[in-house]
Design a protein around this motif. Structure first.
Motif, PDB file in Angstrom:
ATOM      1  N   CYS B  23       4.230   8.860  -0.470  1.00  0.00           N
ATOM      2  CA  CYS B  23       4.272   7.357  -0.261  1.00  0.00           C
ATOM      3  C   CYS B  23       3.743   6.964  -1.693  1.00  0.00           C
ATOM      4  N   ASN B  24       4.379   6.103  -2.466  1.00  0.00           N
ATOM      5  CA  ASN B  24       4.141   5.733  -3.731  1.00  0.00           C
ATOM      6  C   ASN B  24       4.133   3.910  -3.854  1.00  0.00           C
ATOM      7  N   SER B  25       3.301   3.503  -4.752  1.00  0.00           N
ATOM      8  CA  SER B  25       3.468   2.161  -5.071  1.00  0.00           C
ATOM      9  C   SER B  25       3.165   1.872  -6.335  1.00  0.00           C
ATOM     10  N   PHE B  65      -5.221  10.437  -0.302  1.00  0.00           N
ATOM     11  CA  PHE B  65      -4.916   9.062  -0.949  1.00  0.00           C
ATOM     12  C   PHE B  65      -5.117   9.289  -2.467  1.00  0.00           C
ATOM     13  N   GLY B  66      -4.450   8.740  -3.331  1.00  0.00           N
ATOM     14  CA  GLY B  66      -4.363   8.944  -4.614  1.00  0.00           C
ATOM     15  C   GLY B  66      -5.827   8.428  -5.362  1.00  0.00           C
ATOM     16  N   SER B  72      -0.055   7.948  -1.679  1.00  0.00           N
ATOM     17  CA  SER B  72      -0.720   8.990  -0.548  1.00  0.00           C
ATOM     18  C   SER B  72       0.356  10.130  -0.120  1.00  0.00           C
ATOM     19  N   SER B  73      -0.114  11.077   0.414  1.00  0.00           N
ATOM     20  CA  SER B  73       0.620  12.005   0.740  1.00  0.00           C
ATOM     21  C   SER B  73       0.741  12.549   2.051  1.00  0.00           C
ATOM     22  N   LEU B  74       1.250  13.112   2.848  1.00  0.00           N
ATOM     23  CA  LEU B  74       1.149  13.846   4.107  1.00  0.00           C
ATOM     24  C   LEU B  74       1.655  14.934   4.352  1.00  0.00           C
TER      25      LEU B  74
END
Lengths: 110, 110
Positions: B23-25, B65-66, B72-74
């Protein structure tokens, strides 16, 4: 414990007909309330949110409206449905950042 | 509204394999949440991560959480058919709103 209800569970409506979806929350006071729409297998689009009675914010201009007649009741309405209104409608409540979702209403506009 | 991009869009693996969803932003979030949704139901909150670099574990699920709080990654270890579902990340915006990614559909084959 808190519970959230939505009804109806499924709905098939013709184009141009009115819509009323209802959401109620039990076990909490003054929750933040939300309406989302979800396309099949995709993310959630926020439609409306409310931080109190008479405090409703619209995120996406369209032919839908929302009302909060009671503290724990949130209603999504339309006067005339469009084909593009079809989708999965989710109501959620929160008391902080974490949101808790209802079971959803599957709306098909024909 | 801040954009969250999830990858991959679809993931199909065999039972017992590991998987990672991203998940990136480009925006910084005060916190980020992960939800899992099964067909025809509302999303269920799995975890909230708040601190940059934070790692949380939930049985076979590891969430990170970065450091810059933009991604973030799961990670799921030894995936099981019960892990099948749509995984959604959501970033907290302001005091009341979440911005959702489009989701990753995970299928674990027995």
């Amino acid at each position: 414990s808190q519970t959230i209800h939505q009804w109806p569970a499924t709905l098939v409506q013709p184009v141009g007909s009115p819509l009323s979806l209802e959401c109620t929350v039990e076990g909490t006071s003054n929750p933040n309330l939300y309406w989302y729409r979800q396309a099949a297998g995709r993310g959630l689009q926020l439609l409306f949110y409310s931080i109190g009675i008479d405090q409703i914010s619209s995120e996406v201009p369209q032919n839908l409206s929302a009302s909060r007649p009671q503290d724990r009741q949130f209603i999504l309405s339309s006067k005339k449905l469009l084909l593009s209104d079809s989708g999965f409608y989710l109501c959620a409540w929160s008391s902080s950042y974490e949101q808790y979702f209802g079971p959803g209403t599957r709306l098909t506009v024909t | 509204t801040q954009l969250l991009e999830q990858s991959p869009q679809f993931l199909s693996i065999q039972e017992g394999e590991n998987l990672t969803v991203y998940c990136n932003s480009s925006s910084v979030f005060s916190s980020l949440q992960w939800y899992r949704q099964e067909p025809g139901e509302g999303p269920v909150l799995l975890v909230t991560v708040v601190t940059g670099g934070e790692v949380k574990k939930l049985k076979r699920l590891t969430f990170q959480f970065g450091d810059a709080r933009k991604d973030s990654s799961l990670h799921i270890t030894a995936a099981q058919p019960g892990d099948t579902g749509l995984y959604l990340c959501a970033g907290v915006e302001g005091d009341y709103k979440l911005s959702f990614g489009a989701g990753t559909t995970v299928t674990v084959r027995a």
